[in-house]
Enzyme design. Structure first.
Site, PDB file in Angstrom:
ATOM      1  N   CYS A 191      -1.605   6.560   9.806  1.00 45.23           N
ATOM      2  CA  CYS A 191      -0.512   5.876  10.491  1.00 45.23           C
ATOM      3  C   CYS A 191      -1.016   4.649  11.246  1.00 45.23           C
ATOM      4  O   CYS A 191      -1.960   4.732  12.029  1.00 45.23           O
ATOM      5  CB  CYS A 191       0.152   6.854  11.460  1.00 45.23           C
ATOM      6  SG  CYS A 191       1.525   6.155  12.398  1.00 45.23           S
TER       7      CYS A 191
ATOM      8  N   GLU B  54       0.819  -1.206   0.000  1.00 41.94           N
ATOM      9  CA  GLU B  54       0.000   0.000   0.000  1.00 41.94           C
ATOM     10  C   GLU B  54       0.853   1.255   0.000  1.00 41.94           C
ATOM     11  O   GLU B  54       1.947   1.291   0.571  1.00 41.94           O
ATOM     12  CB  GLU B  54      -0.926   0.030   1.229  1.00 41.94           C
ATOM     13  CG  GLU B  54      -2.110  -0.892   1.100  1.00 41.94           C
ATOM     14  CD  GLU B  54      -3.104  -0.735   2.253  1.00 41.94           C
ATOM     15  OE1 GLU B  54      -4.160  -1.364   2.178  1.00 41.94           O
ATOM     16  OE2 GLU B  54      -2.817  -0.006   3.216  1.00 41.94           O
TER      17      GLU B  54
END
Length: 350
Positions: free
Chosen positions: A342, A101
């Site tokens: 995150c 990703e």
């Protein structure tokens, strides 16, 4: 199921992995004038090309000869999601099927790319979705750089900064990571300034020490998340072998060698690393040193037992650090609604 053409392409050598000398030698062996190597190299630089047919100033016969021996590698987009804030998360497939990703984050005239250095991660951080998925394999330098190029192509604009904060531990894949950073920094590549390329580590000390001797002014970020050893051993077992004392020493040596200010990432977790003891330890770790602390509101991960701290607690951390002379900011999370923030990357869309 992969097609026969896909299998054949995967078996061919990626043309972009040839050095300048190797490409020139191939041209000579095939009776091509030397300037053809420069023409072909020009098409491979920067965002690159997706097919040999795009090399419009290269004779068709030469394009066919190249296609018979080489592929253009690259990453195939298998899924994309767009956040309310304009960020886009991509799931990309490597030639061997490994999934990775990356995220594109626009802000005004700027465009930042968050890229991965490994497919999955072996560090097993307790609060991170990637760590729960485990490690598939490390990525090659071109595969890392290709993610930023993919973001640039999709947004149809130049990437102005890159953070190597996606899947994986960059310093567990040091050589490919540095090579990719140099590719992205190169004027023949993406042309991104070294100070606008940030590599983030969980605290792999040998990698920090190696980075301190590199000539480029790349930026270092450290996923700290706690300055209490027993807490860190639980949250981040992958770096248990390197104590916080040794990490502190390595970071001060890095500052002395480079004059560069490292950033410490600190994701606040309710009742875990947001206590008074944890705050005092963080202040002790940072006081008197050159550093910047990013306080990160914990992003939700499905199935995780960790909860975010109240926003007021994040501000208390910032204020307390300021009192001991340490600059800290609360970092805005981008793409949380599409699991692109995150700690949320896991190589598939939810």
């Amino acid at each position: 199921m992969a097609s026969a053409d896909d299998a054949r392409s995967a078996a061919l050598r990626d043309l972009r992995t040839l050095s300048t000398d190797e490409l020139a030698a191939w041209m000579a062996e095939h009776g091509q004038p030397s300037f053809r190597a420069k023409q072909v190299a020009g098409w491979l630089e920067g965002a690159g090309v997706a097919s040999f047919d795009e090399m419009t100033n290269v004779p068709k016969a030469l394009r066919e000869a190249l296609a018979s021996e080489f592929s253009l590698g690259g990453l195939a987009q298998t899924a994309v999601a767009e956040s309310r804030d304009g960020s886009r998360k991509y799931v990309l497939a490597c030639a061997d099927g490994a999934l990775v990703e990356c995220v594109g984050m626009p802000s005004g005239r700027r465009l930042s790319a968050c890229v991965s250095t490994q497919a999955g991660c072996g560090m097993a951080c307790a609060f991170c979705a990637t760590g729960r998925e485990g490690l598939t394999r490390s990525l090659g330098a071109q595969e890392i750089s290709d993610q930023a190029a993919h973001v640039a192509r999709d947004f149809e604009r130049r990437v102005t900064s890159v953070v190597l904060m996606g899947q994986g531990e960059p310093f567990a894949n040091y050589d490919a990571t540095i090579a990719a950073m140099r590719m992205m920094n190169s004027e023949e590549g993406l042309g991104i300034g070294a100070r606008h390329i940030t590599v983030s580590t969980c605290g792999v000390i040998p990698g920090i020490r190696r980075l301190s001797s590199e000539p480029e002014q790349f930026t270092l970020a450290v996923s700290l998340h706690t300055a209490v050893q027993r807490t860190r051993d639980v949250l981040m077992p992958g770096v248990k072998r390197w104590s916080l004392l040794r990490l502190h020493e390595a970071l001060q040596d890095y500052v002395e060698a480079t004059g560069r200010r490292p950033t410490y990432e600190y994701a606040l977790m309710k009742g875990v690393n947001d206590t008074g003891e944890e705050l005092r330890a963080l202040c002790d770790f940072c006081e008197g040193t050159l550093c910047h602390v990013n306080i990160i509101p914990l992003n939700e991960v499905a199935g995780s037992a960790f909860l975010p701290s109240p926003a007021s607690r994040a501000q208390e951390f910032v204020d307390r650090l300021a009192k001991v002379g340490v600059e800290a900011t609360i970092r805005e999370s981008r793409g949380a609604d599409i699991d692109a923030a995150c700690g949320q990357l896991k190589a598939r869309l939810s």
